[in-house]
Design an enzyme around this catalytic site. Structure first.
Site, PDB file in Angstrom:
ATOM      1  CG  ASP A   1      -2.612 -19.867  -0.892  1.00  0.00           C
ATOM      2  OD1 ASP A   1      -1.776 -19.824   0.037  1.00  0.00           O
ATOM      3  OD2 ASP A   1      -2.401 -20.514  -1.940  1.00  0.00           O
TER       4      ASP A   1
ATOM      5  CG  ASP B   1      -7.142  -4.414   3.881  1.00  0.00           C
ATOM      6  OD1 ASP B   1      -8.125  -4.371   4.626  1.00  0.00           O
ATOM      7  OD2 ASP B   1      -6.988  -3.660   2.902  1.00  0.00           O
TER       8      ASP B   1
ATOM      9  CE1 TYR C   1      -3.259  -2.745  -0.017  1.00  0.00           C
ATOM     10  CE2 TYR C   1      -3.749  -2.320   2.278  1.00  0.00           C
ATOM     11  CZ  TYR C   1      -3.987  -3.026   1.109  1.00  0.00           C
ATOM     12  OH  TYR C   1      -4.954  -3.999   1.090  1.00  0.00           O
TER      13      TYR C   1
ATOM     14  CE  LYS D   1       0.434 -17.031  -2.400  1.00  0.00           C
ATOM     15  NZ  LYS D   1      -0.194 -18.329  -2.741  1.00  0.00           N
TER      16      LYS D   1
ATOM     17  CG  ASP E   1     -12.330  -6.464   6.311  1.00  0.00           C
ATOM     18  OD1 ASP E   1     -12.001  -6.000   7.418  1.00  0.00           O
ATOM     19  OD2 ASP E   1     -12.676  -5.747   5.355  1.00  0.00           O
TER      20      ASP E   1
END
Ligand code: NAD
Length: 370
Positions: free
Chosen positions: A227, A251, A143, A194, A255
């Site tokens: 994942d 992020d 970001y 990852k 959620d």
């Protein structure tokens, strides 16, 4: 008698001030009934600060935040500010606070309350007993990484690009915060990246492994690809204690974890900075929800997310575990009795206002402390 703790309260806009009134009542209760006392300052932020001072956060308020032991924040924003200049938008107040206080570890707990198990979209048996904490790195990663942009290629096609970047120090400080938290909880940390396809993930895994060996071998560490973590969160979320991950994965995963438990009105959060030589960390606590303009001013908002944020403040800024557990226990008990704000209504429950929910929690605190 514990020393006074200095608190800056920033209620903000919309339902922020309404839910904060209930927290102030609980703080007053603590002042009367418990060893800890608070020195509270209250100030404007977001749209309220823009209306009064022409900016969403004044330098004076920022200075007070810097000098306070902890900041408790309500929510900011509202449709009346949609046309404000970009740099004056209410959320800029919050972003500036996070940046200036250098808050890099965002904590989002997901706890399933027995009384609200039916609010989850997952089966009760999957989420019963859920109590996990996601620690998301919140100041670095894709970001913020440079270079970024949208460019036009020689062949006329356009290309959008971002850069995922982490230094070892950025990884180390958020991982250390997460190890410390795991140590205070059930002693299990899942580090998520990852590393199979990303260089920043390879470094992330190396640094976390080194830190574990050096300083946290008493904590059980596992590594997991992001994942797989997403799958495990909906398959068997109770297997997790603390999860630490980067800004982007955090992020998304936080959620996802939040929705395991149902309503936005129940979700607290904290953002922590580095510990200084005395062990004190800068910290900001806030409900996950926004200013909810659709219900603002109607005494309908659920104050529990903000109250649970205050419980996190007691635990993480002041080490007041018993006091934090007292607030959480009171919430749990009130929910069990079937008292509900509109957002968490269920069959056979009694629908109450923000104020009446506050009354019920205070009564329960009285009972528990008797
Ligand atoms: P929101 O979280 O304010 O509301 C989403 C929905 O959830 C609404 O229907 C609302 O009524 C409900 N809700 C939220 N909190 C609740 C509570 N405590 N009790 C009962 N119901 C609750 O998100 P939004 O509608 O997307 O945004 C509204 C405003 O809030 C916007 O201006 C947005 O920018 C701002 N916002 C601020 C923050 C923050 O201050 N940290 C976070 C998110 C959104």
């Amino acid at each position: 008698m514990a020393a006074n703790k200095s608190l800056l309260i920033l209620p903000g806009d919309g339902i922020g001030p309404e839910v904060m009134v209930q927290v102030r009542r609980v703080i007053d209760w603590f002042d009367r009934r418990r060893a800890v006392t608070f020195e509270v300052e209250e100030d404007l932020v977001g749209g309220a600060a823009y209306d009064a001072h022409g900016v969403p956060l004044t330098d004076e308020t920022l200075a007070t935040a810097m000098a306070s032991d902890a900041v408790l924040f309500g929510a900011v924003g509202g449709p009346q500010y949609d046309d404000a200049p970009r740099a004056m938008r209410p959320e800029v107040g919050l972003l500036r606070l996070r940046k200036e206080l250098d808050l890099f570890a965002n904590l989002r707990p997901a706890i399933a309350f027995d009384a609200l198990l039916d609010a989850s979209t997952l089966k009760e048996e999957v989420i019963r007993g859920l109590d996990l904490l996601i620690v998301r790195e919140s100041t670095g990663g894709v970001y913020f990484g440079e270079p970024r942009g949208i460019e036009t290629l020689p062949d006329g096609h356009r290309r959008g690009f971002d850069t995922q970047t982490y230094t070892d120090e950025e990884i180390r400080r958020v991982a250390a915060a997460a190890f410390d938290l795991a140590r205070q909880r059930r002693g299990h940390l899942t580090s998520v990246e990852k590393a199979n396809v990303m260089e920043s993930g390879v470094l992330w895994r190396e640094v976390v492994t080194e830190l574990h060996k050096e300083s946290y071998s008493d904590v059980t560490l596992e590594h997991m690809y992001a994942d797989n973590c997403a799958m495990q969160l909906v398959r068997q979320p109770t297997r997790f204690d603390v999860i630490v991950t980067d800004n982007l994965f955090g992020d998304i995963l936080s959620d996802c974890a939040a929705m395991l438990t149902g309503s936005l009105g129940m979700l607290p959060s904290a953002t922590l900075g580095a510990a200084d030589a005395t062990g004190r960390r800068r910290a900001l606590y806030e409900p996950v929800h926004g200013s909810a303009p659709d219900i603002a001013g109607k005494d309908m908002a659920n104050p529990i997310a903000c109250l649970l944020s205050f419980a996190m403040l007691l635990r993480y800024s002041f080490g007041l575990e018993d006091d934090a557990a007292l607030v959480e226990g009171a919430v749990r008990h009130v929910l069990k009795t079937g008292v509900r704000t509109a957002d968490i209504m269920g069959p056979g429950a009694a629908r109450v206002s923000t104020t009446v929910m506050g009354d019920a929690i205070l009564r329960e605190l009285d009972k528990q402390a008797a």
